[in-house]
Design a protein around this motif. Structure first.
Motif, PDB file in Angstrom:
ATOM      1  N   SER A 436      85.256  95.008  47.279  1.00  0.00           N
ATOM      2  CA  SER A 436      84.569  95.172  45.992  1.00  0.00           C
ATOM      3  C   SER A 436      83.097  94.767  46.062  1.00  0.00           C
ATOM      4  O   SER A 436      82.398  94.772  45.047  1.00  0.00           O
ATOM      5  CB  SER A 436      85.270  94.339  44.916  1.00  0.00           C
ATOM      6  OG  SER A 436      85.195  92.955  45.222  1.00  0.00           O
ATOM      7  N   LEU A 437      82.613  94.441  47.249  1.00  0.00           N
ATOM      8  CA  LEU A 437      81.271  93.892  47.410  1.00  0.00           C
ATOM      9  C   LEU A 437      80.197  94.974  47.272  1.00  0.00           C
ATOM     10  O   LEU A 437      80.339  96.083  47.775  1.00  0.00           O
ATOM     11  CB  LEU A 437      81.150  93.250  48.792  1.00  0.00           C
ATOM     12  CG  LEU A 437      79.840  92.519  49.120  1.00  0.00           C
ATOM     13  CD1 LEU A 437      79.715  91.256  48.280  1.00  0.00           C
ATOM     14  CD2 LEU A 437      79.797  92.183  50.614  1.00  0.00           C
ATOM     15  N   GLN A 438      79.111  94.641  46.588  1.00  0.00           N
ATOM     16  CA  GLN A 438      77.896  95.451  46.598  1.00  0.00           C
ATOM     17  C   GLN A 438      76.895  94.745  47.510  1.00  0.00           C
ATOM     18  O   GLN A 438      76.714  93.522  47.424  1.00  0.00           O
ATOM     19  CB  GLN A 438      77.321  95.599  45.197  1.00  0.00           C
ATOM     20  CG  GLN A 438      76.038  96.427  45.154  1.00  0.00           C
ATOM     21  CD  GLN A 438      75.566  96.690  43.732  1.00  0.00           C
ATOM     22  OE1 GLN A 438      75.796  97.753  43.176  1.00  0.00           O
ATOM     23  NE2 GLN A 438      74.913  95.707  43.136  1.00  0.00           N
ATOM     24  N   PHE A 439      76.230  95.504  48.414  1.00  0.00           N
ATOM     25  CA  PHE A 439      75.375  94.875  49.402  1.00  0.00           C
ATOM     26  C   PHE A 439      74.151  95.751  49.662  1.00  0.00           C
ATOM     27  O   PHE A 439      74.188  96.974  49.445  1.00  0.00           O
ATOM     28  CB  PHE A 439      76.147  94.651  50.710  1.00  0.00           C
ATOM     29  CG  PHE A 439      76.837  95.879  51.245  1.00  0.00           C
ATOM     30  CD1 PHE A 439      76.203  96.726  52.148  1.00  0.00           C
ATOM     31  CD2 PHE A 439      78.128  96.196  50.830  1.00  0.00           C
ATOM     32  CE1 PHE A 439      76.830  97.862  52.636  1.00  0.00           C
ATOM     33  CE2 PHE A 439      78.769  97.341  51.309  1.00  0.00           C
ATOM     34  CZ  PHE A 439      78.121  98.178  52.208  1.00  0.00           C
ATOM     35  N   GLN A 441      71.534  98.193  51.224  1.00  0.00           N
ATOM     36  CA  GLN A 441      71.626  99.210  52.268  1.00  0.00           C
ATOM     37  C   GLN A 441      70.974  98.695  53.541  1.00  0.00           C
ATOM     38  O   GLN A 441      69.895  98.106  53.505  1.00  0.00           O
ATOM     39  CB  GLN A 441      70.945 100.502  51.812  1.00  0.00           C
ATOM     40  CG  GLN A 441      71.011 101.615  52.853  1.00  0.00           C
ATOM     41  CD  GLN A 441      70.635 102.965  52.291  1.00  0.00           C
ATOM     42  OE1 GLN A 441      71.036 103.321  51.190  1.00  0.00           O
ATOM     43  NE2 GLN A 441      69.850 103.730  53.045  1.00  0.00           N
ATOM     44  N   VAL A 521      81.202 104.037  53.233  1.00  0.00           N
ATOM     45  CA  VAL A 521      80.053 103.402  52.590  1.00  0.00           C
ATOM     46  C   VAL A 521      79.383 104.450  51.713  1.00  0.00           C
ATOM     47  O   VAL A 521      79.083 105.558  52.159  1.00  0.00           O
ATOM     48  CB  VAL A 521      79.060 102.870  53.639  1.00  0.00           C
ATOM     49  CG1 VAL A 521      77.851 102.235  52.952  1.00  0.00           C
ATOM     50  CG2 VAL A 521      79.746 101.860  54.558  1.00  0.00           C
ATOM     51  N   SER A 524      75.112 102.862  45.871  1.00  0.00           N
ATOM     52  CA  SER A 524      75.425 102.179  44.621  1.00  0.00           C
ATOM     53  C   SER A 524      74.153 102.132  43.784  1.00  0.00           C
ATOM     54  O   SER A 524      73.516 103.166  43.577  1.00  0.00           O
ATOM     55  CB  SER A 524      75.968 100.787  44.922  1.00  0.00           C
ATOM     56  OG  SER A 524      76.305 100.096  43.755  1.00  0.00           O
ATOM     57  N   PHE A 528      71.119  99.713  47.245  1.00  0.00           N
ATOM     58  CA  PHE A 528      72.365  99.003  47.514  1.00  0.00           C
ATOM     59  C   PHE A 528      73.487  99.991  47.834  1.00  0.00           C
ATOM     60  O   PHE A 528      73.430 101.171  47.472  1.00  0.00           O
ATOM     61  CB  PHE A 528      72.774  98.132  46.322  1.00  0.00           C
ATOM     62  CG  PHE A 528      72.022  96.827  46.245  1.00  0.00           C
ATOM     63  CD1 PHE A 528      72.608  95.648  46.669  1.00  0.00           C
ATOM     64  CD2 PHE A 528      70.720  96.798  45.772  1.00  0.00           C
ATOM     65  CE1 PHE A 528      71.912  94.453  46.610  1.00  0.00           C
ATOM     66  CE2 PHE A 528      70.013  95.611  45.706  1.00  0.00           C
ATOM     67  CZ  PHE A 528      70.614  94.427  46.123  1.00  0.00           C
ATOM     68  N   CYS A 529      74.501  99.478  48.501  1.00  0.00           N
ATOM     69  CA  CYS A 529      75.687 100.259  48.842  1.00  0.00           C
ATOM     70  C   CYS A 529      76.938  99.511  48.401  1.00  0.00           C
ATOM     71  O   CYS A 529      76.892  98.328  48.062  1.00  0.00           O
ATOM     72  CB  CYS A 529      75.767 100.495  50.357  1.00  0.00           C
ATOM     73  SG  CYS A 529      74.471 101.537  51.038  1.00  0.00           S
ATOM     74  N   LYS A 530      78.047 100.223  48.428  1.00  0.00           N
ATOM     75  CA  LYS A 530      79.351  99.615  48.206  1.00  0.00           C
ATOM     76  C   LYS A 530      80.377 100.418  48.990  1.00  0.00           C
ATOM     77  O   LYS A 530      80.053 101.449  49.599  1.00  0.00           O
ATOM     78  CB  LYS A 530      79.695  99.582  46.720  1.00  0.00           C
ATOM     79  CG  LYS A 530      79.796 100.944  46.047  1.00  0.00           C
ATOM     80  CD  LYS A 530      80.098 100.794  44.553  1.00  0.00           C
ATOM     81  CE  LYS A 530      80.204 102.154  43.878  1.00  0.00           C
ATOM     82  NZ  LYS A 530      80.506 102.021  42.426  1.00  0.00           N
ATOM     83  N   PHE A 531      81.611  99.934  48.985  1.00  0.00           N
ATOM     84  CA  PHE A 531      82.684 100.605  49.689  1.00  0.00           C
ATOM     85  C   PHE A 531      83.529 101.414  48.709  1.00  0.00           C
ATOM     86  O   PHE A 531      83.862 100.933  47.623  1.00  0.00           O
ATOM     87  CB  PHE A 531      83.593  99.597  50.404  1.00  0.00           C
ATOM     88  CG  PHE A 531      82.898  98.795  51.471  1.00  0.00           C
ATOM     89  CD1 PHE A 531      82.401  99.413  52.611  1.00  0.00           C
ATOM     90  CD2 PHE A 531      82.753  97.422  51.343  1.00  0.00           C
ATOM     91  CE1 PHE A 531      81.777  98.679  53.607  1.00  0.00           C
ATOM     92  CE2 PHE A 531      82.131  96.677  52.330  1.00  0.00           C
ATOM     93  CZ  PHE A 531      81.640  97.304  53.466  1.00  0.00           C
ATOM     94  N   TRP A 556      89.931  95.310  39.794  1.00  0.00           N
ATOM     95  CA  TRP A 556      89.855  96.205  40.969  1.00  0.00           C
ATOM     96  C   TRP A 556      91.238  96.737  41.319  1.00  0.00           C
ATOM     97  O   TRP A 556      91.414  97.926  41.571  1.00  0.00           O
ATOM     98  CB  TRP A 556      89.261  95.462  42.167  1.00  0.00           C
ATOM     99  CG  TRP A 556      88.969  96.410  43.312  1.00  0.00           C
ATOM    100  CD1 TRP A 556      87.775  97.012  43.590  1.00  0.00           C
ATOM    101  CD2 TRP A 556      89.893  96.880  44.309  1.00  0.00           C
ATOM    102  NE1 TRP A 556      87.899  97.836  44.693  1.00  0.00           N
ATOM    103  CE2 TRP A 556      89.188  97.773  45.149  1.00  0.00           C
ATOM    104  CE3 TRP A 556      91.250  96.647  44.563  1.00  0.00           C
ATOM    105  CZ2 TRP A 556      89.784  98.424  46.236  1.00  0.00           C
ATOM    106  CZ3 TRP A 556      91.849  97.299  45.640  1.00  0.00           C
ATOM    107  CH2 TRP A 556      91.131  98.170  46.467  1.00  0.00           C
TER     108      TRP A 556
END
Length: 592
Positions: A436-439, A441, A521, A524, A528-531, A556
């Protein structure tokens, strides 16, 4: 004299050649994770059949180095009166040699089986490394299987999304920018991706064992057994210079004078380096550009992944519904389902899928304490029954014409004790924290690995394997370069990368737990990206301490299970549909 022990025979041979020892890796000339039987010299020598390991055979000692996944398995498979077991990473072999062997000891190695980075580290050991090119083990391996000659098939552009000519041109342009004349490719999955072909030399790994040279104008020389090429398009064959694999090293040396070769220090056999240097060429040590091109999936490839996971998810649900019904019934009747029976039934469900080719790796079907071995594979002599008071772990996947799948579920069919429930809950919370992480790019895998471990760390627990790996597109189940693990992985994650998320926990002699989804990937918020989960399989919540889940985790799970239910309900059997609806019920319903 006929020797009955491989070690005795090998030591006799080493003595004849005035060698003090020999290195035997678990690899072939292509650094394949799963070797063809012809190349599996480590298993022949030691009995160990795991996917990562290295043996050092000395006159009076034999050492087997394996990583954390295989510490238990190695001790079960290897004669401990003959072999010492060491940790591949905590106790690197070059340091062991430096600290335990007198300087100047003559240690043999095969330059086609050692990559340059390994060779350079071994040179620091103080030993005299002796290159042997005549395959000494072949002298004592009298029952050695034949080299594989699996047929090669075309990967149509409707599935690959890019033509061979386009890919070769891109690689040529990359070489030109680096000032290199040739790229030597020794990784079969890179060759398969570049030429839009798939092979059948190694079960579960649809790659052709071969070598290639790419020139900076995009021209390709393919070193492959012509017997494998009968099914390929004539236009592809006409566009490529086909040569025998046996000529690859000589060809590198022949072309080398005044030229610059791009070699990957972690993948190319050091034999290629020797050939280029002996031929008067220069070397640029750099990651094979094909590796990253292959990892950045195009839209057509991503569509294939998504479609194959829908098929795989339906097969999983049909299997899990059957298993959930049969385990308590058969256990009560005194005829419990076993690990081998379960994996055979699961394969049968997958084989009903239209695009299914084969498994993507050997299924890990592990009940009770067998699951404490991360990469356990059931056999008749270890075939545990699946019991209602023990966990059952299933890690499996499929090769489909349009994608590759990999997922793990740990299942509970009755009542497990509080310790197991706490461990399962911690693994689930780690899984949820990462998926659930946003991180940002460009984040690298090691920078977010700890999110999956924190709930276990809070209990003073951990697991000795990575948290995620790249997955090929109808290619290798473990695909470079992306990894999520404690070890530094310098490759940025961007939209289009496909990986797994798979935290776990393993208590020797008791149980093993792992929860794994394959993800892509995606973009977001800006920058940023997320899964996004590719895997569509219910997550067993029956062993979870639900009060320990927070609102974000519950949200989630409920959203994910709703997606699984809505996507798969029309596709699963009528017998499985009620189970699917129950297994994907909202968490709040299960709390009640």
């Amino acid at each position: 004299m006929q020797h009955t022990s491989p070690l005795a025979a090998l030591r006799s041979l080493l003595k004849e050649r005035e060698l003090d020892g020999m290195l035997i890796p678990r690899s072939d000339a292509h650094q394949s994770e799963y070797c063809a039987p012809f190349d599996d010299k480590l298993e022949f020598s030691s009995g160990f059949d795991g996917s990562a390991g290295l043996a050092l055979i000395l006159a009076d000692r034999a050492l087997l180095f394996v990583d954390g996944r295989y510490q238990v398995q190695a001790r079960q498979q290897v004669n401990l009166d003959e072999f010492e077991i060491h940790h591949l990473h905590d106790e690197p072999i070059h340091l062991w040699m430096r600290d335990n062997l007198p300087s100047g000891k003559r240690i043999a190695f095969e330059p086609m089986l050692a990559v340059n980075s390994q060779y350079e580290s071994l040179r620091t050991s103080g030993c005299d490394l002796v290159a042997v090119n005549d395959d000494p083990i072949n002298e004592i391996w009298t029952t050695r299987p034949a080299a594989p000659r699996g047929a090669i098939r075309q990967m149509p552009i409707e599935i690959s999304g890019e033509s061979t000519a386009s890919k070769c041109a891109r690689v040529g342009e990359s070489l030109a920018r680096e000032g290199a004349d040739f790229l030597a490719i020794t990784l079969p999955d890179n060759i398969a991706w570049l030429l839009n072909v798939r092979g059948s030399d190694i079960p579960t790994s649809p790659v052709p064992l071969s070598f290639a040279l790419v020139k900076n104008d995009g021209a390709v020389e393919w070193f492959v057994d012509e017997a494998k090429l009968q099914n390929l398009d004539s236009a592809l064959l006409a566009s490529i210079n086909i040569q025998s694999p046996d000529t690859f090293i000589d060809r590198c040396q022949q072309l080398a004078a005044g030229k610059r070769f791009l070699l990957d220090a972690d993948n190319a056999p050091v034999a290629v380096r020797f050939a280029v240097e002996n031929g008067g060429g220069e070397i640029t040590w750099q990651a094979d550009p094909v590796t990253l091109m292959k990892a950045n999936k195009n839209d057509t490839e991503l569509q294939g992944y998504r479609a194959s996971h829908v098929q795989d998810g339906a097969a999983w649900v049909n299997f899990l519904a059957w298993l959930s019904h049969e385990v308590p019934v058969r256990e009560a009747a005194g005829n419990p389902i076993t690990e081998l029976e379960a994996q055979e039934k699961q394969l049968a469900f997958r084989q009903l899928c239209d695009n299914f080719i084969e498994q993507s790796f050997g299924t890990i079907s592990a009940a009770a304490a067998n699951a404490a071995m991360c990469h356990y594979h059931s056999a008749p002599e270890t075939n545990f029954a699946i019991a209602s008071n023990e966990f059952y772990l299933n890690d499996s996947g499929g090769q489909y014409f349009n994608g590759t799948t990999d997922a793990t579920r740990t299942l509970n069919f009755g009542q497990v004790d509080g310790q197991r429930r706490l461990h399962y809950t911690a693994v689930l919370k780690g899984f949820l924290a990462l998926i659930s992480l946003q991180f940002p790019q460009g984040t690298q895998g090691h920078q977010i690995d700890a999110f999956a471990r924190r709930p276990l760390w809070e209990l003073g627990l951990d697991y000795d394997h990575g948290t995620g790996h790249g997955v090929g597109h109808c290619l290798l189940i473990h695909e470079n370069p992306h990894r999520m693990a404690k070890k530094v992985n310098p490759w940025p994650m961007i939209p289009g990368n496909v990986l797994t998320i798979e935290p776990g926990y393993y208590l020797g002699g008791s149980h093993g737990i792992r929860i794994e989804n394959q993800v892509e990937v995606i973009a977001s918020q800006p920058g940023f990206c997320k899964f996004a989960s590719l895997t569509l399989i219910p997550i067993d919540l029956s062993a979870v301490e639900l009060p320990l889940l927070n609102e974000q985790e519950i949200a989630w799970l409920d959203e994910y299970h709703q997606l699984v239910r809505e996507t798969l309900s029309p596709l699963v059997s009528s017998e499985a549909r009620p189970w699917l609806i129950e297994a994907t019920a909202p968490v709040r319903t299960q709390r009640a």
